[in-house]
Design a protein around this motif. Sequence first.
Motif, short mmCIF file in Angstrom:
data_model
loop_
_atom_site.label_atom_id
_atom_site.label_comp_id
_atom_site.label_asym_id
_atom_site.label_seq_id
_atom_site.Cartn_x
_atom_site.Cartn_y
_atom_site.Cartn_z
N VAL A 126 5.18 10.23 8.87
CA VAL A 126 5.49 9.05 9.67
C VAL A 126 6.34 8.06 8.88
CG1 VAL A 126 3.44 9.29 11.11
CG2 VAL A 126 3.37 7.84 9.08
N THR A 179 2.45 6.22 15.43
CA THR A 179 1.11 6.01 15.97
C THR A 179 0.70 4.56 15.95
OG1 THR A 179 0.36 6.54 13.77
CG2 THR A 179 0.27 8.28 15.40
N ARG A 212 -5.80 16.44 -5.67
CA ARG A 212 -4.97 17.10 -6.68
C ARG A 212 -5.75 17.30 -7.97
NH1 ARG A 212 -0.49 14.35 -4.42
NH2 ARG A 212 -0.62 12.58 -5.81
N GLN A 221 3.15 15.25 -2.40
CA GLN A 221 3.74 16.35 -3.13
C GLN A 221 4.01 17.52 -2.19
OE1 GLN A 221 1.44 17.34 -6.55
NE2 GLN A 221 2.00 15.46 -7.61
N ARG A 274 2.85 20.45 -1.96
CA ARG A 274 1.72 21.17 -1.37
C ARG A 274 1.08 20.34 -0.27
NH1 ARG A 274 -1.36 23.33 -5.73
NH2 ARG A 274 -2.36 24.32 -3.98
N ASP A 275 1.19 19.04 -0.38
CA ASP A 275 0.66 18.18 0.68
C ASP A 275 1.50 18.30 1.94
OD1 ASP A 275 -1.24 17.23 -1.12
OD2 ASP A 275 0.13 15.68 -1.83
N SER A 300 -2.04 16.35 9.87
CA SER A 300 -0.78 16.97 10.27
C SER A 300 0.10 17.17 9.03
CB SER A 300 -0.08 16.14 11.35
OG SER A 300 0.35 14.93 10.84
N ARG A 301 -0.01 16.27 8.08
CA ARG A 301 0.80 16.37 6.88
C ARG A 301 0.33 17.49 5.96
NH1 ARG A 301 -0.16 13.69 2.27
NH2 ARG A 301 -1.62 12.19 3.17
N THR A 302 -0.99 17.61 5.76
CA THR A 302 -1.47 18.55 4.75
C THR A 302 -1.96 19.87 5.32
OG1 THR A 302 -3.74 17.76 4.81
CG2 THR A 302 -2.23 16.64 3.31
N LEU A 322 0.81 -1.20 0.00
CA LEU A 322 0.00 0.00 0.00
C LEU A 322 0.85 1.26 0.00
CD1 LEU A 322 -2.95 -0.44 2.36
CD2 LEU A 322 -2.92 -0.06 -0.09
N GLU A 354 6.48 6.59 4.90
CA GLU A 354 5.78 7.41 3.90
C GLU A 354 6.75 7.77 2.79
OE1 GLU A 354 3.54 10.72 5.14
OE2 GLU A 354 2.08 9.49 6.18
N GLN A 357 -5.02 5.86 3.14
CA GLN A 357 -3.72 5.21 3.30
C GLN A 357 -3.01 4.98 1.98
OE1 GLN A 357 -5.10 1.77 5.31
NE2 GLN A 357 -4.95 2.66 7.37
N CYS A 358 -3.76 4.65 0.94
CA CYS A 358 -3.06 4.30 -0.29
C CYS A 358 -2.91 5.49 -1.21
CB CYS A 358 -3.73 3.12 -0.98
SG CYS A 358 -5.32 3.52 -1.64
N GLY A 359 -3.19 6.69 -0.69
CA GLY A 359 -2.89 7.89 -1.47
C GLY A 359 -3.99 8.31 -2.43
N LEU A 413 6.23 10.55 15.44
CA LEU A 413 5.30 9.89 16.34
C LEU A 413 4.84 8.60 15.67
CD1 LEU A 413 3.13 10.22 18.73
CD2 LEU A 413 1.70 11.19 16.93
N PRO A 445 -3.87 10.70 17.07
CA PRO A 445 -5.07 9.89 16.77
C PRO A 445 -6.00 9.76 17.97
CG PRO A 445 -3.06 8.72 16.12
CD PRO A 445 -2.62 10.00 16.72
N VAL A 463 0.73 27.55 -2.28
CA VAL A 463 0.70 26.67 -1.13
C VAL A 463 -0.38 27.13 -0.15
CG1 VAL A 463 2.06 25.87 0.83
CG2 VAL A 463 3.14 26.18 -1.38
N PRO A 464 -1.24 26.24 0.31
CA PRO A 464 -2.33 26.66 1.20
C PRO A 464 -1.83 27.11 2.57
CG PRO A 464 -2.29 24.28 0.97
CD PRO A 464 -1.29 24.81 0.01
N GLY A 523 5.97 14.23 13.74
CA GLY A 523 5.03 13.17 13.41
C GLY A 523 4.13 13.52 12.24
N ALA A 524 4.30 14.71 11.65
CA ALA A 524 3.49 15.06 10.48
C ALA A 524 3.82 14.11 9.34
CB ALA A 524 3.75 16.50 10.07
N GLN A 579 2.04 2.95 -3.00
CA GLN A 579 1.13 3.69 -3.87
C GLN A 579 0.99 5.15 -3.44
OE1 GLN A 579 -2.64 1.76 -4.47
NE2 GLN A 579 -1.71 -0.21 -4.09
N ARG A 580 1.45 5.46 -2.24
CA ARG A 580 1.25 6.81 -1.75
C ARG A 580 2.33 7.75 -2.29
NH1 ARG A 580 -0.22 9.04 3.46
NH2 ARG A 580 -0.03 7.09 4.57
N LYS A 581 1.92 8.86 -2.78
CA LYS A 581 2.86 9.86 -3.27
C LYS A 581 2.49 11.20 -2.64
CE LYS A 581 5.07 7.95 -7.06
NZ LYS A 581 4.04 7.10 -7.69
N LEU A 618 2.89 21.13 2.92
CA LEU A 618 2.82 22.49 3.44
C LEU A 618 4.20 23.15 3.49
CD1 LEU A 618 0.41 22.86 6.45
CD2 LEU A 618 0.41 24.10 4.30
N LEU A 619 5.08 22.75 2.59
CA LEU A 619 6.40 23.38 2.59
C LEU A 619 6.25 24.81 2.09
CD1 LEU A 619 8.60 20.50 1.16
CD2 LEU A 619 8.36 21.25 3.53
#
Lengths: 470, 470
Positions: A43, A95, B362, A9, A11-12, B161-163, A2, A46, B353-355, A93, B170, B287-288, A40-41, A5-7, A14-15
């Motif tokens: 993990v 989790t 996006r 970017q 903007r995700d 936390s990521r976006t 799984l 990823e 989880q799988c993006g 973190l 949690p 960027v948001p 922990g933003a 499959q995660r990508k 928040l850089l």
Amino acid sequence: VLESQRKIQARDLLLQLDRSRRAPVSRQLEEQMRGAIRSGALVADEQLPSTRVLAEDLGVSRGVILRVYGQLAAEGYICLRQGAAPTVRAGGLDTRTLPPRNGGGIVYDLRPHLPDVASFPRQPWLRAVRESLAHARVADLGYSDPAGLWDLRVAVANYLSRTRGVTAHPAQTLITAGSTHSLSLLSRVLARRGDRRMAFENPSHRILRAVASMGGQTVVRAAIDESGVRPDTIDQAESLVVSPAHQFPTGVVLAPQRRTALVDWAQQAEALILEDDYSAEFRYDGVPTGALQSLAPDHVVYLGSTGKTFAPALRLGWMVLPEALMDEVSRELACNMLHVSGLDQLAFARFLQCGDFDRHLRRMRQVYGARRSFITGLLAELLPGHEVRGIAGGLHIVLGMPSHSTAASVRLEAQALGIGIDSIDQHSFADSAGPAGLVIGYGALPEPTLEQALGKLVEVIRRYEEMHQG
Amino acid sequence: VLESQRKIQARDLLLQLDRSRRAPVSRQLEEQMRGAIRSGALVADEQLPSTRVLAEDLGVSRGVILRVYGQLAAEGYICLRQGAAPTVRAGGLDTRTLPPRNGGGIVYDLRPHLPDVASFPRQPWLRAVRESLAHARVADLGYSDPAGLWDLRVAVANYLSRTRGVTAHPAQTLITAGSTHSLSLLSRVLARRGDRRMAFENPSHRILRAVASMGGQTVVRAAIDESGVRPDTIDQAESLVVSPAHQFPTGVVLAPQRRTALVDWAQQAEALILEDDYSAEFRYDGVPTGALQSLAPDHVVYLGSTGKTFAPALRLGWMVLPEALMDEVSRELACNMLHVSGLDQLAFARFLQCGDFDRHLRRMRQVYGARRSFITGLLAELLPGHEVRGIAGGLHIVLGMPSHSTAASVRLEAQALGIGIDSIDQHSFADSAGPAGLVIGYGALPEPTLEQALGKLVEVIRRYEEMHQG
């Protein structure tokens, strides 16, 4: 598998780069990513964007990103491998190491409210989801009618009139999140119009009584005997909650003459009967008794749900209302804002329409019928002095006990050994009326586990009896 | 096709034979089936059991069933064909002819709360359902934790936390049926502890204010300007609902110095900020902005949902709570009894989880960003005298109007022509503060339809202006 499959970017993530700052862009990026991993933003495991993608997203050169990634890898925050996407190493973190919720230490679950979720028909359900999604109108995916999806209301009304004899018109059939949701809505609607006394059978499910209280009702009692509820014992009430098909917890069925008496009472007292038809689909000894509702559709609200028949996780139920209540209950439902998942409604409508629900019920009737025979046979053999009570239906039996206090003691001792079980006194009003007993659910466990659980329960009972005889 | 899969058996029909009655068994059966068709319990095209199956089920000879079916076919109630199952002909309540719910006569829906449900990712969602069902533990299909499925809480906390930069653990992330559900829970919890004054921006979404009132809150106002809410205008409140990322309906974003001022206010007044982060995922100009919550996790409740970002039909949202509120809100959620579908929670956890959710967002950012450019370009061309307001984010813009009464008149005229649209005055407190305007949602309609709808809207505006200038 799984994770791959995660990508992610830029903007995700928040850089944010502040080009007016003195600090070089690479330093800013480094700090932000390090912070995200530490906090922990991000993990472990990823995937991070490739250097090319991140450089494009941020409008910097690829060399900058290569330096940043190199530094973070050197510090052990991320993991770089030839030909693979960079991933987060650890440090945040984690989790996944947190303790999951606790099941209360129950090893053998003999509580009466549990169906056999292991028999959930995953393949047919998945097919219903697929077909319903393929045919769904766009409007079905938006904000739906709080009363429920029309196609589902039609399908449920047909199902109820066909299998339970309910006089059900789709316009008077509303979709809810289950019977407790329905009861909560009705309690509030009745309380608002000044009807604040709701009678319950003694004993009856304590959670339902709690729901009624929270909805503004004063809960009063109605006595029951082996023919079911006795309307002559109700001391002033504007409504009465009953389970005619299989009284909870005693397991008796409401006798025909009592049904008539109950309807007479409702008509004379201008009261409302709330028929909780939970697990009525499960009768193992012949043709099931029809719903009380058909005798007096103007005085009975019919309540049903998929919690016992299908899966509690679905959170889907229904009620069939007398016309006089439609406006008020619909309004309450709309204000309630808690509409049932439209995706589940679509799928369940399909599941009903194509006969899968009927097939599932037929299969489960055989499973539960066999389990009930098994458990009653076993108890007759192991505890010949104790009566097994309740009709051949539903998902539980009652094992007679000499007194409510004995039943309560056995229940507590069994629980200490990891056996989840109910006793009648838990569901009685304060006076613990009627015959004592343990309420044993056989829905959740297959025969071999049932045998183990009952073996342990019988030990507890025998030990208790020896101690108190000697 | 579907109907042909349905098989009804005797027990599903509730057929009952009384062998003690004088009337022959065949007569009893005939009467019961005729009644079932007449009453609508059996509807047209439903399949009946074969003569063999029904005879077995009822314990009568096959000849009896043949006689009954023959008689009913002769009377026109059922349809017999060689080699096919008998079906019901007609005569019952044909529910399929009933009118479906009415959409309020809306042809072009420019209301601001609607996402593009036509873009719902049916295939990826179906895959998530399939994979999550295949991997679901049996316990996941039973009665679930009212706070939400643990795996989903972990996935949502990571996502936020990521976006969104949310400080989300949690254990403090709860699953709800959406933001109105979350607000309703919080309103009741705060009211119960005596905190009964909840401030809202003026203007702000009227439905959220109604939900707070129903939950026992007195709604008080907070003024806003082009930098967002002004905490100095709040006259005593224990809580404040804000939408910092994209104020509804004005479309302004909460400025950095105002964020600090707001947090100062909350700390000094010991008040709680409820951050409604609806559609914050949609920014089209870079960027948001991160969530306010990270500035003061102990004073901010973060509210989010999938209603705008995915599909309203899912009924799935979340809140991240300060630790001090956890116990009370969890208890309220448990008493609420309205847990979110566990099946949807499983699927959405997988989807996250799988993006797939990131991918969907996006894609939608591109779709909505293009639509926003399209609509602002078109309005600049067609109505050069009217300002288009609001940041390049979310799902709506504000079209400036000379006065609230003009905006309201245009809205009503547009509605009469089948254009669903909001105006700022609908969401104002009684005094209709601030600049007037129409609130135009572009989430639901593709460009060609948007162009038609805006063309008609522009006609209404021009006609109105000509009438009131001349």
